[in-house]
Design a protein around this motif. Structure first.
Motif, PDB file in Angstrom:
ATOM      1  N   ASN B  46       0.871  -1.233   0.130  1.00 25.32           N
ATOM      2  CA  ASN B  46      -0.067   0.034  -0.139  1.00 25.32           C
ATOM      3  C   ASN B  46       0.988   1.253   0.196  1.00 25.32           C
ATOM      4  N   LEU B  51       1.069   8.215  -2.074  1.00 28.51           N
ATOM      5  CA  LEU B  51       0.666   8.192  -0.785  1.00 28.51           C
ATOM      6  C   LEU B  51       1.796   9.066   0.336  1.00 28.51           C
ATOM      7  N   ILE B  63      -5.914   9.809   0.256  1.00 19.52           N
ATOM      8  CA  ILE B  63      -5.292  10.046   1.443  1.00 19.52           C
ATOM      9  C   ILE B  63      -3.687  10.021   1.336  1.00 19.52           C
ATOM     10  N   ILE B  65       0.101  10.912   3.182  1.00 14.96           N
ATOM     11  CA  ILE B  65       0.399  10.906   4.468  1.00 14.96           C
ATOM     12  C   ILE B  65       1.625  11.906   4.982  1.00 14.96           C
ATOM     13  N   TYR B 246      -6.931   6.900  11.154  1.00 20.08           N
ATOM     14  CA  TYR B 246      -7.451   5.890   9.953  1.00 20.08           C
ATOM     15  C   TYR B 246      -7.838   4.666  10.344  1.00 20.08           C
ATOM     16  N   GLU B 252      -9.929   3.202   7.607  1.00 16.68           N
ATOM     17  CA  GLU B 252      -9.193   3.146   6.370  1.00 16.68           C
ATOM     18  C   GLU B 252      -7.816   2.359   6.481  1.00 16.68           C
ATOM     19  N   VAL B 255      -4.479   2.474   4.348  1.00 19.05           N
ATOM     20  CA  VAL B 255      -3.385   3.364   4.724  1.00 19.05           C
ATOM     21  C   VAL B 255      -2.922   3.427   6.196  1.00 19.05           C
TER      22      VAL B 255
END
Lengths: 305, 287
Positions: B46, B51, B63, B65, B246, B252, B255
């Motif tokens: 992922n 991300l 999303i 980070i 999350y 989620e 994530v």
């Protein structure tokens, strides 16, 4: 301290310079003293804040109603602030984690300290440090997605987020401290004890468990107490797997610990509700201080023994 | 030879104990392998550049980070920048200056007490003291200062251990040449315990990375990208807090696992670094 006894002899050539130098020395000494006292200041600050902000709610609710009330309904029309469910859950949860984690960690420590080959021991010790370094939210995440559904399926309960899930997560989380402290205690046992036992005809395994372990008992007790402290103070992992409903503790029910009671309502609390949360923190703090005192006593015993 | 004479009961005891020990070690090893394997297998796929390099957007419903990574970095920097001088200074006072035994044991007792206090209590007092009393509001700075108090005992203890290994003759030599105490500390003692200070830093970094409960109500939950100065004064979620939000509040999990995998890799890195520094310092002392 012996080191402090060696005083620098001021250089007596220019008197002015010596004076200036002395001034700098005194200033620096004062500065370091201040830095040294910061830890004491922090402890006082924390104690002061918890007591000052924790007392008002207890006064309003009444000590007995607060500590022994069985119902917590902080947002109800007629709010009830009894934290007995949280106290009992924290105690049961910690006891459960200790029941599972201590035998596992203790046996591991005996193996690593006495029986393991150096190679295996090195690998396992780094593995244990890794376990200690994993953030508690990661424990919580794995618990949420592996343990909670597992419990639901295995025991056919409607929701796996329960005291049992919290106990299992806590048991794993306290393993590293128990293993590390027990190894240190077992290593400190004088070799002569073990040699005497072996010379009398005991086998190595008998020697470890009947001579080394009793000799290291206060160090191992310290390991257990340290585990208790870790377990009772853990917040995030428990919050993610225990369901957070203020029920009386039951293995398969959603429960709330002292720590999670503070954390879960803090964000939206106000007034008496918020003050009650501070009081919960004060109760938790008192528990921790008791545990610290016990830890200190055991460690002292292991140094003398 | 000896074994032939053992009674059945003793043999059984020995076997049982050996089996129990091996079982415990196997369980512990399996737990470590499972935790790392599971999180990395579910998390690594992922992790994508997108991300890591974007912030969450409601418009595109994606999303990212990046803000959480930056916030964690700022927290780390601020905590070490404030905590290091304080912790090292306290350790220097205890080993080099303090003459009063009672004062020393008081300070050491306070440090022990601090290291036993649960992080949620730090979070609460941090909120009351830094955010409300000192009017910092919910900000990374308030979070970092809370973490400083949490990490003081760690930095103090590792520095102290290392200060004790500096040979007394070094100090005496410097005093004999006419140096003042401060000069001896500055030029002889501190440079010789650099490895202890670095170990303390690494351990503290590990705790900052993994901490979440103390940050919830001091540093907050925001996901905005800021520079260092601006970032410290505004609220922000660290990686751990973001993981919690999350996973628990938004569901989620992809994530959350990506963040968990990053945290696991960082834990691995920090453990390796700590081991390396300790090895280096052992080699030096054995020479």
């Amino acid at each position: 301290m012996e080191r402090a006894g060696i005083a620098p002899r001021p250089f007596r050539k220019g008197d002015n310079m010596a004076k200036k130098k002395q001034l700098v020395e005194n200033l620096v000494h004062g500065l370091f003293l201040l830095l040294g006292l910061i830890t004491v200041g922090c402890v006082l600050l924390i104690t002061l804040y918890l007591v000052v902000s924790g007392i008002p709610a207890i006064r309003e609710i009444g000590l007995a109603d607060f500590l022994f009330g069985r119902r917590w309904a902080s947002t109800a029309a007629e709010p009830a602030y009894g934290i007995l469910p949280f106290i009992l859950t924290s105690i049961y949860g910690t006891a459960g984690a200790i029941l599972i984690g201590v035998p596992l960690g203790f046996l591991c420590a005996v193996y690593l300290a006495k029986m393991a080959q150096p190679g295996i021991r090195n690998i396992m010790e780094s593995a244990v440090s890794l376990l200690a370094g994993i953030p508690s939210v990661v424990y919580g995440l794995v618990g949420m997605l592996v343990l909670v559904p597992g419990i639901r399926r295995l025991f056919h309960v409607p929701d796996g987020a329960s005291l049992l899930a919290a106990i299992l997560v806590l048991a794993v989380m306290i393993l590293p401290s128990i293993i590390k402290v027990s190894i240190t205690a077992l290593e400190a046992v004088p070799r002569e004890y073990e040699e005497a036992s072996l010379a009398l005809g005991a086998t190595p395994v008998e020697t470890w468990f009947r001579v080394s372990v009793p000799a290291a008992k206060s160090g191992i007790a310290a390991a257990v107490v340290l585990g208790v402290g870790r377990a009772i103070g853990e917040t995030m992992a428990v919050m993610m797997v225990s369901g957070n409903a203020p029920n009386m503790p039951d293995l398969f029910q959603s429960v709330r610990f002292l720590t999670t009671a503070v954390a879960s309502e803090m964000a939206y609390s106000a007034g008496l509700q918020q003050q009650a949360l501070f009081s919960i923190a004060l109760v938790l703090f008192l528990f921790i201080m008791l545990i610290n005192a016990a830890l200190k006593a055991f460690l002292k015993g292991s140094k003398e023994g | 030879m000896l074994n032939n004479k053992l009674s059945g009961e003793r043999k059984a005891y020995i076997l049982l104990m050996k089996a129990l020990m091996l079982f415990s070690v196997a369980v512990t090893a399996a737990l470590v392998l499972f935790l790392f394997g599971y999180v990395l297998i579910r998390g690594l796929p992922n992790i994508s550049w997108e991300l890591l390099s974007t912030k969450p957007s409601y418009l595109t419903e994606r999303i990212g980070i990046l803000p959480d990574i930056l916030n964690t970095l700022y927290l780390l920097l601020a905590t070490l920048a404030v905590g290091l001088p304080l912790g090292v200074g306290a350790a220097v006072y205890l080993t080099e200056y303090a003459g009063n035994r009672r004062l020393v044991s008081l300070i050491e007792y306070a440090a022990e007490t601090l290291s036993g206090i649960p992080s949620i209590i730090y979070g609460l007092v941090g909120m009351l003291f830094f955010c409300q009393f000192l009017r910092m509001k919910t900000s990374l700075l308030a979070g970092a200062l809370t973490l400083v108090i949490m990490n003081l005992p760690t930095i103090m203890r590792t520095t102290q251990e290392s200060l004790k290994t500096v040979p007394q003759s070094y100090r005496e030599g410097a005093f004999g040449l006419g140096a003042g105490k401060w000069r001896v500390v500055r030029t002889v003692v501190l440079p010789n315990c650099l490895d202890g200070i670095i170990t303390g830093c690494i351990l503290a970094a590990g705790r900052v990375l993994g901490e979440s409960a103390a940050l919830l109500y001091t540093a907050g939950f925001a996901h905005a990208v800021h520079g260092l100065k601006e970032g410290l004064l505004s609220p922000g979620a660290s990686l751990t807090v973001a993981l919690y939000v999350y996973a628990k509040e938004q569901g989620e999990f992809a994530v959350a696992f990506a963040i968990a995998a990053i945290l696991m890799l960082l834990t691995l890195l920090i453990n390796l670094l700590a081991a390396l520094v300790q090895k280096g310092c052992k080699r030096r002392t054995s020479q």
